[in-house]
Enzyme design. Structure first.
Site, mmCIF file in Angstrom:
data_model
loop_
_atom_site.group_PDB
_atom_site.id
_atom_site.type_symbol
_atom_site.label_atom_id
_atom_site.label_comp_id
_atom_site.label_asym_id
_atom_site.label_seq_id
_atom_site.Cartn_x
_atom_site.Cartn_y
_atom_site.Cartn_z
ATOM 1 N N GLU A 84 0.819 -1.222 0.000
ATOM 2 C CA GLU A 84 0.000 0.000 0.000
ATOM 3 C C GLU A 84 0.849 1.267 0.000
ATOM 4 O O GLU A 84 0.494 2.254 -0.640
ATOM 5 C CB GLU A 84 -0.892 -0.035 1.245
ATOM 6 C CG GLU A 84 -2.001 0.972 1.269
ATOM 7 C CD GLU A 84 -2.905 0.736 2.463
ATOM 8 O OE1 GLU A 84 -3.158 1.707 3.195
ATOM 9 O OE2 GLU A 84 -3.359 -0.410 2.674
ATOM 10 N N ASP A 85 1.974 1.253 0.702
ATOM 11 C CA ASP A 85 2.707 2.495 0.966
ATOM 12 C C ASP A 85 4.132 2.568 0.427
ATOM 13 O O ASP A 85 4.843 3.528 0.709
ATOM 14 C CB ASP A 85 2.768 2.737 2.490
ATOM 15 C CG ASP A 85 1.401 3.010 3.086
ATOM 16 O OD1 ASP A 85 0.507 3.450 2.345
ATOM 17 O OD2 ASP A 85 1.233 2.788 4.292
#
Length: 198
Positions: A84-85
């Protein structure tokens, strides 16, 4: 409500786990922590703390709190935000940690909503949180630990965020804790402690 903020770095966490005698595969966690540090780099939390502290808090919730020892679950909680990051992909996670860890990370990864407005992003997040109701119990444990790390010090965040996040947690996360006795009790204590945000 018990707070899990002792493990600020992997050396402390590793020493605690070893001293506790818990049946945890610390070598597997060595590899997961090293990968998380490599992928997250110098990212910071909204509070300005190193991002790795969030990952270690979530790990601490599982190990010291819920008593989880399953290697895939513990590795997944350390890696839960890499897709996600960071530039890491699920294929990267699977290549280093196998399909079980990659599947757990996949379950707890919010899908990207590129170029969407605030309303669309909120809708996508709500859909993602509802979908967790179909997740395997191991993936739910990862999400419960992730959210516990984020909400245990909710009072450090801006007031309007506190209210929104509290409501979101009650709506989507607390029901996920029902089949997990330790998490059910922890979230009950947490929700009572922050009841002024209702």
């Amino acid at each position: 409500m018990e707070v899990f903020t002792r493990w600020h770095n992997w050396d402390t966490a590793r020493a605690d786990i070893t001293a506790s005698g818990a049946a945890v595969d610390v070598d597997a966690l060595d590899a997961a922590v090293a990968a998380a540090l490599r992928w997250h780099g110098d990212q910071k939390r909204p509070t300005g703390d190193p991002y790795v502290e969030h990952l270690l808090e979530a790990l601490e919730v599982l190990v010291r709190g819920a008593g989880v020892t399953a290697p895939a679950v513990l590795s997944a909680v350390v890696l839960h935000d890499v897709v996600e990051d960071t530039p890491a992909t699920l294929r990267d996670v699977e290549a280093e940690f196998g399909p079980e860890v990659a599947e757990l990370v996949d379950w707890v990864t919010k899908p990207p909503v590129p170029g969407a407005g605030r309303q669309a992003k909120r809708g996508a997040k709500a859909a993602y949180l509802r979908r967790l109701g179909d997740a395997p119990p191991e993936a739910v444990q990862v999400k419960l630990a992730d959210r516990a790390s984020n909400v245990q010090t909710l009072d450090r965040m801006p007031p309007d965020f506190q209210r929104r996040y509290y409501a979101e947690t009650l709506t989507y996360i607390v029901p996920l804790a029902e089949p997990h006795p330790w998490f059910r009790a922890w979230y009950a204590s947490w929700s009572a402690g922050f009841a002024h945000l209702r």
